[in-house]
Each structure stands twice: as C-alpha cells, then as structure tokens.
Enzyme design. Structure first.
Site, PDB file in Angstrom:
ATOM      1  N   ARG A 163       4.819  12.775   1.642  1.00 27.58           N
ATOM      2  CA  ARG A 163       4.882  12.456   3.077  1.00 27.58           C
ATOM      3  C   ARG A 163       5.928  13.309   3.799  1.00 27.58           C
ATOM      4  O   ARG A 163       6.650  12.836   4.678  1.00 27.58           O
ATOM      5  CB  ARG A 163       5.210  10.977   3.293  1.00 27.58           C
ATOM      6  CG  ARG A 163       4.135  10.028   2.854  1.00 27.58           C
ATOM      7  CD  ARG A 163       2.843  10.206   3.651  1.00 27.58           C
ATOM      8  NE  ARG A 163       1.913   9.136   3.375  1.00 27.58           N
ATOM      9  CZ  ARG A 163       1.128   9.063   2.307  1.00 27.58           C
ATOM     10  NH1 ARG A 163       1.132  10.034   1.412  1.00 27.58           N
ATOM     11  NH2 ARG A 163       0.327   8.035   2.140  1.00 27.58           N
ATOM     12  N   SER A 237       1.155   2.821   6.790  1.00 28.64           N
ATOM     13  CA  SER A 237       2.336   2.475   5.987  1.00 28.64           C
ATOM     14  C   SER A 237       3.583   2.702   6.830  1.00 28.64           C
ATOM     15  O   SER A 237       3.785   3.796   7.351  1.00 28.64           O
ATOM     16  CB  SER A 237       2.440   3.376   4.763  1.00 28.64           C
ATOM     17  OG  SER A 237       1.337   3.198   3.930  1.00 28.64           O
ATOM     18  N   GLU A 333       8.531   5.713   6.902  1.00 27.27           N
ATOM     19  CA  GLU A 333       7.692   6.914   6.932  1.00 27.27           C
ATOM     20  C   GLU A 333       7.435   7.293   8.389  1.00 27.27           C
ATOM     21  O   GLU A 333       7.245   8.454   8.727  1.00 27.27           O
ATOM     22  CB  GLU A 333       6.365   6.583   6.231  1.00 27.27           C
ATOM     23  CG  GLU A 333       5.407   7.726   6.151  1.00 27.27           C
ATOM     24  CD  GLU A 333       3.973   7.285   5.924  1.00 27.27           C
ATOM     25  OE1 GLU A 333       3.162   7.423   6.856  1.00 27.27           O
ATOM     26  OE2 GLU A 333       3.678   6.811   4.820  1.00 27.27           O
TER      27      GLU A 333
HETATM   28  N1  EPU Z   1       0.968  -4.042  -3.357  1.00 26.63           N
HETATM   29  C1  EPU Z   1       1.360  -5.358  -3.359  1.00 26.63           C
HETATM   30  N2  EPU Z   1       1.441  -6.009  -2.163  1.00 26.63           N
HETATM   31  C2  EPU Z   1       1.123  -5.412  -0.989  1.00 26.63           C
HETATM   32  C3  EPU Z   1       0.729  -4.064  -0.993  1.00 26.63           C
HETATM   33  C4  EPU Z   1       0.658  -3.396  -2.187  1.00 26.63           C
HETATM   34  O1  EPU Z   1       1.646  -5.937  -4.395  1.00 26.63           O
HETATM   35  O2  EPU Z   1       1.198  -6.098   0.037  1.00 26.63           O
HETATM   36  C5  EPU Z   1       0.821  -3.335  -4.638  1.00 26.63           C
HETATM   37  C6  EPU Z   1      -0.661  -3.169  -4.991  1.00 26.63           C
HETATM   38  O3  EPU Z   1      -1.150  -4.248  -5.686  1.00 26.63           O
HETATM   39  C7  EPU Z   1      -0.652  -1.923  -5.831  1.00 26.63           C
HETATM   40  C8  EPU Z   1       0.493  -1.114  -5.259  1.00 26.63           C
HETATM   41  O4  EPU Z   1       1.306  -2.021  -4.533  1.00 26.63           O
HETATM   42  O5  EPU Z   1      -0.326  -2.232  -7.165  1.00 26.63           O
HETATM   43  C9  EPU Z   1       0.037   0.042  -4.407  1.00 26.63           C
HETATM   44  O6  EPU Z   1      -0.710  -0.431  -3.302  1.00 26.63           O
HETATM   45  P1  EPU Z   1      -1.799   0.475  -2.553  1.00 26.63           P
HETATM   46  O7  EPU Z   1      -2.720   1.100  -3.530  1.00 26.63           O
HETATM   47  O8  EPU Z   1      -2.391  -0.335  -1.456  1.00 26.63           O
HETATM   48  O9  EPU Z   1      -1.024   1.700  -1.974  1.00 26.63           O
HETATM   49  P2  EPU Z   1       0.422   1.866  -1.340  1.00 26.63           P
HETATM   50  O10 EPU Z   1       1.299   2.545  -2.312  1.00 26.63           O
HETATM   51  O11 EPU Z   1       0.890   0.588  -0.760  1.00 26.63           O
HETATM   52  C10 EPU Z   1      -0.117   4.276  -0.462  1.00 26.63           C
HETATM   53  C11 EPU Z   1       0.007   5.044   0.812  1.00 26.63           C
HETATM   54  C12 EPU Z   1      -1.129   4.699   1.765  1.00 26.63           C
HETATM   55  C13 EPU Z   1      -2.433   5.032   1.082  1.00 26.63           C
HETATM   56  C14 EPU Z   1      -2.530   4.227  -0.217  1.00 26.63           C
HETATM   57  C15 EPU Z   1      -3.766   4.569  -1.000  1.00 26.63           C
HETATM   58  C16 EPU Z   1       2.396   5.458   1.103  1.00 26.63           C
HETATM   59  C17 EPU Z   1       3.611   5.137   1.881  1.00 26.63           C
HETATM   60  N3  EPU Z   1       1.291   4.777   1.433  1.00 26.63           N
HETATM   61  O12 EPU Z   1       0.077   2.901  -0.142  1.00 26.63           O
HETATM   62  O13 EPU Z   1      -1.005   5.524   2.895  1.00 26.63           O
HETATM   63  O14 EPU Z   1      -3.548   4.746   1.914  1.00 26.63           O
HETATM   64  O15 EPU Z   1      -1.378   4.534  -1.051  1.00 26.63           O
HETATM   65  O16 EPU Z   1      -3.648   5.843  -1.539  1.00 26.63           O
HETATM   66  O17 EPU Z   1       2.440   6.306   0.220  1.00 26.63           O
HETATM   67  C18 EPU Z   1      -0.115   5.685   5.107  1.00 26.63           C
HETATM   68  O18 EPU Z   1       0.622   6.582   4.687  1.00 26.63           O
HETATM   69  O19 EPU Z   1      -0.086   5.314   6.307  1.00 26.63           O
HETATM   70  C19 EPU Z   1      -0.998   4.996   4.183  1.00 26.63           C
HETATM   71  C20 EPU Z   1      -1.725   3.948   4.546  1.00 26.63           C
END
Ligand code: EPU
Length: 337
Positions: A163, A237, A333
């Site tokens: 990012r 995010s 972010e």
């Molecule tokens: N999780 C939780 N609770 C929550 C959210 C997530 O326990 O409320 C856990 C999930 O169960 C999973 C892990 O956290 O084990 C990761 O969650 P998720 O796959 O939804 O992805 P993320 O790491 O929360 C990142 C990006 C997103 C992107 C997704 C999918 C960042 C800051 N965010 O989110 O990007 O869509 O992966 O690849 O890296 C954005 O940048 O605006 C964005 C939405």
C-alpha cells in the site's frame, strides 16, 4: 475555475468540506493552462482522483482542488502473449478491469471492483486477493506540480511497497499521475489461492474458472464483505495490516493460537488488522454518525451527519485499544487531508 465547491460528492466517506477553488481536468493540456493561472501560483493544491482513500478533516480546504477526469484506454503494443494497454488517469478503475477481462487480458482481474480511478491506483499500489497493481504496472506518466514538466516512472522508480509507492513517500504531493501503462497477457494462470476464492467458486459448482468467472466471483466476495460507498460512506480498509517481528508474534501466538497471520520476507509476520480490531471488541460498534463495519472491522463507516473528526477520534480510540490489548501499533492506510 469554480469557487466554493462542496467536496461531499467527491469523497467516498461523504463528508462535507468546501474547497476555495475547484478545477476539473479532462485533458492533460488543461493542466498546463492551470499551472499558468495566478490562483495556482498563489494557492496550495490537492489532487483528487476518485476520493476513495481520503479523510477530509477540515471544513474548508484553503486552496485548489484538482480533479483528474481525463479519459481514454488504448492498446499501445500487442506482441505474442503480451499486450500493453495505456489508461488515462481519470478512467474508473473497476470499469477498466472489467474491460480488460472482457477483452480476455490477464493481470488485473483480482483487483476487480476496487473503487477508485486509474491514476490513484499506483499511488498506494492497490492490492487484493493475492495481487497488487505493481504486478502488471509497466510505467506511468506524471507531471511535476511545480515545474509542469512531464516524467515517466517505470516500475522500479515507483518504489512500490505494501500500500505504498514513491508518490506516497519521497515524492508525496509533488507529481500528478496522468496515465498508466499496464503489461497484460493473453494467457496466464489464475490466482485462486487467497482466502475463500476457491471455496466460493466451488460452491457455485466451478472448479476451473475462466477469467470472467474469477472476476465475477471477486466482485461478489467483495460485495458481501465491503460496504458500497454509494450506500454507506467509507474508504475501504482504514488501517494497514501491521507487520511485526517474529519474536513478538510467537509470544502473542501462545496467548492467541487462532491469530491469523502471513509470513513476510526477512522473518516478519503480517497480522490482519481486521482481526485485531474485532478481538478488541470494536466490530459493529457505532454511534449516531460513524462506526466500525459489522462485516469487516477494518472498514470505518460514516452513516451520515458526521464529520471527518468523528472518524479521527474513532480511529484513535481503536488504535489505543489494539495497542493496549496486543502491544501492536496499527497505522491508517487512508490519507488525512
Ligand atoms: N478478519 C477478522 N475480522 C474482521 C476482518 C478480518 O477476523 O472483521 C480476519 C479474517 O477472518 C481473515 C483475515 O482477517 O483471516 C484477513 O481478512 P480479509 O481477507 O478480509 O482481508 P484483510 O487483510 O482484512 C486486505 C486488504 C483489502 C483487500 C483484502 C482482500 C489491507 C489493508 N486490506 O484486507 O483491501 O480487499 O485484503 O485481499 O491490506 C483496501 O485496501 O481498501 C482493501 C479493502
């Protein structure tokens, strides 16, 4: 140049803020004209793209808001398996991805449905579902906001990180990206390993998805988890996923064996901020105006009637409680203006 424009329609949180001056750029030549105006010489400026990753913290922007709206997508080279496509900065990102997928071009499909415009995509090296913009980015053209000179940045020169890019770090506020060239391919292996992509597809009875089917699945997965900014104000995010030292992770893992994590190069570990925020008890929390999205704790939302400062206060409270519970600092972010 327009004056006293409400930026509410131009930021996905939907906060009110008035811009002293506002210019809509439909052609890069209009930038040259803008640079010669006395207003440009005397006022500070803010480049606005889709407004999907900003938090307006003040009621008045005392300067010029420059909205990038230049359009156009064309193929600039087509050789063997490789196709180079140039998109102007003002093109809508999800529409661009949709068009590439319809043309059968691989390289941006996992970045489907990310709100925003093409010109902003390199700034924070957008990423999702195991793919990042930098994977297909060939080069971009940008204009120096002080000298008006054009410069081409290749992939290496953009210093892409998680990012992050040179446009968010060393050259912050110094350039405006006017177009981006992507290196796409007519054939490639699909990236299906991230999260629940495979399980979602097999629930639909699809085991060997086409490019189009993967694109559509990612749109559906995102729709199920992330709020549509047209309905509920948000900037995706809000925080980055923190990267911590392996030693710190090992200690935490003893206490929280179920903690999700991804190994990073040089012995570090990335922990999902959404999980930390949920464990700290914030998921679904809300007051009258702002809150933490009930389906994804990494997303802060604006229900209406609030201000950017309500989000700032909420973000600080979340940061403090994650720090207290886990000893981990989470950083935004989103760009604060
Ligand atoms: N999780 C939780 N609770 C929550 C959210 C997530 O326990 O409320 C856990 C999930 O169960 C999973 C892990 O956290 O084990 C990761 O969650 P998720 O796959 O939804 O992805 P993320 O790491 O929360 C990142 C990006 C997103 C992107 C997704 C999918 C960042 C800051 N965010 O989110 O990007 O869509 O992966 O690849 O890296 C954005 O940048 O605006 C964005 C939405």
């Amino acid at each position: 140049m327009k004056t006293n424009i409400n930026l509410q329609p131009y930021n996905s949180f939907g906060f009110n803020a008035t811009a002293k001056y506002f210019v809509d750029i439909n052609d890069t030549k209009e930038l040259d004209r803008l640079f010669k105006t006395p207003e440009y010489k005397n006022e500070k400026h803010l480049i606005l793209s889709g407004g999907n990753n900003i938090l307006l913290t003040k009621e008045f922007f005392d300067g010029i808001v420059i909205l990038m709206n230049n359009k156009g997508i064309k193929t600039v080279a087509d050789e063997g398996n490789q196709v180079i496509v140039r998109a102007q900065a003002g093109e809508d990102w999800p529409e661009f991805v949709k068009k590439m997928v319809e043309k059968g071009l691989y390289g941006v499909e996992n970045l489907a449905h990310i709100p925003g415009k093409v010109g902003a995509a390199p700034v924070q090296n957008i990423g999702a579902y195991g793919m990042e913009l930098k994977d297909s980015f060939l080069k971009c053209e940008a204009v120096n906001l002080e000298t008006g000179r054009k410069r081409v940045f290749d992939n290496k020169e953009c210093v892409f990180g998680y990012r992050s890019s040179i446009f968010k770090t060393m050259l912050r506020g110094q350039y405006v990206i006017t177009s981006v060239d992507f290196r796409l391919t007519k054939n490639a292996e699909l990236k299906l390993e991230y999260g629940n992509i495979r399980s979602y597809l097999s629930e639909q009875g699809i085991n060997e998805p086409s490019l189009q089917q993967l694109h559509d699945a990612i749109c559906a997965i995102r729709d199920a988890k992330l709020p549509d900014p047209k309905a509920i104000g948000n900037a995706g995010s809000f925080f980055k996923n923190p990267v911590i030292k392996a030693e710190q992770f090992e200690i935490l893992q003893q206490q929280y064996p179920e903690m999700p994590h991804y190994d990073e190069p040089n012995g570090k570990v990335k922990v999902p901020a959404g999980w930390l925020i949920e464990q700290a008890g914030w998921k679904g929390w809300h007051d009258e105006h702002v809150g933490v999205y009930e389906k994804q704790a990494l997303v802060l939302v604006h229900y209406g009637g609030g201000s950017g400062n309500d989000i700032v206060t909420l973000a600080q409270r979340i940061q403090a409680s994650v720090k207290e519970k886990f000893g981990i600092t989470i950083n935004p972010e989103v760009n604060f203006i």
